[in-house]
Design an enzyme around this catalytic site. Sequence first.
Site, PDB file in Angstrom:
ATOM      1  N   TYR A 152       0.807  -1.356  -0.127  1.00  0.00           N
ATOM      2  CA  TYR A 152       0.021   0.197  -0.141  1.00  0.00           C
ATOM      3  C   TYR A 152       0.791   1.177   0.429  1.00  0.00           C
ATOM      4  CZ  TYR A 152      -2.653   3.436   1.777  1.00  0.00           C
ATOM      5  OH  TYR A 152      -3.955   4.700   1.821  1.00  0.00           O
ATOM      6  N   LYS A 156       1.714   5.006  -2.787  1.00  0.00           N
ATOM      7  CA  LYS A 156       0.858   5.812  -2.429  1.00  0.00           C
ATOM      8  C   LYS A 156       2.964   6.347  -2.518  1.00  0.00           C
ATOM      9  CE  LYS A 156      -3.806   5.523  -1.300  1.00  0.00           C
ATOM     10  NZ  LYS A 156      -3.915   6.703  -2.607  1.00  0.00           N
TER      11      LYS A 156
END
Length: 249
Positions: A152, A156
Amino acid sequence: MRLKDKVTLVTGAASGFGEGIARLYAAEGAKVVVADLNLEGAKRVAGEIGGTPVGGDVARTADVQAMVDTALQAHGRLDAVVNNAGWTYRNQPSLDVSEEEFDRVFAINVKSLYLMARAAIPAMRRNGGKGGSFITVSSTAGLRPRPNLTWYNATKGAANTITLAMAQEFAKDNIRVNAVCPVIGATGLLESFMGMPDTPENRQRFLATIPLGRFSTPADIANACLWLAEDSSSFITGVLLPVDGGRCA
């Protein structure tokens, strides 16, 4: 009104940060296309703010094009996009994350930006030199990663790099590209980010890492996205704006 008559598209707008952004944009005079995989939720929000609902998956080419086309058909142009739709798997050891989870988090958090750029940038180029604002709701995970969210975090980090590169490439078109980087917030994904039950004790473990002592809220993120879409930020591009209570300081 700070966004009077601007045509805006907000993804993931049926709840959480996206709903907060859509509501503030409408309150500030924008014409808002409310996009979400949850079409019923999009219809609810759009009905309450006078917006235009559209369903769809931000990881599918045809769906993203339909979101942009909805704005063009309803209002004739597109002035600002907020790429808010996002997803995370449950906080866990990185080697335990399944391939399916890996593919899904990259599709929703990264591929979606590629698809939206291909659909929205040409529309903004047709705005008679006025360009537009391409905003991504990224995360402090791309600036100061937390453990056990490796893949994750990587999405980003990619979103942030995409923002910086696009800002350079599309400045000639007067299209500004920026990202807002929230710290963990009390949204539907809170337990996934924490990787544990949402209890006062567990919340405190995360709040202790935020100097201002609270989670981010939809209002916090909406206010940042409002500024990046309005004319007063016309000289702002290529910014990764932490909205994090000092987490990344």
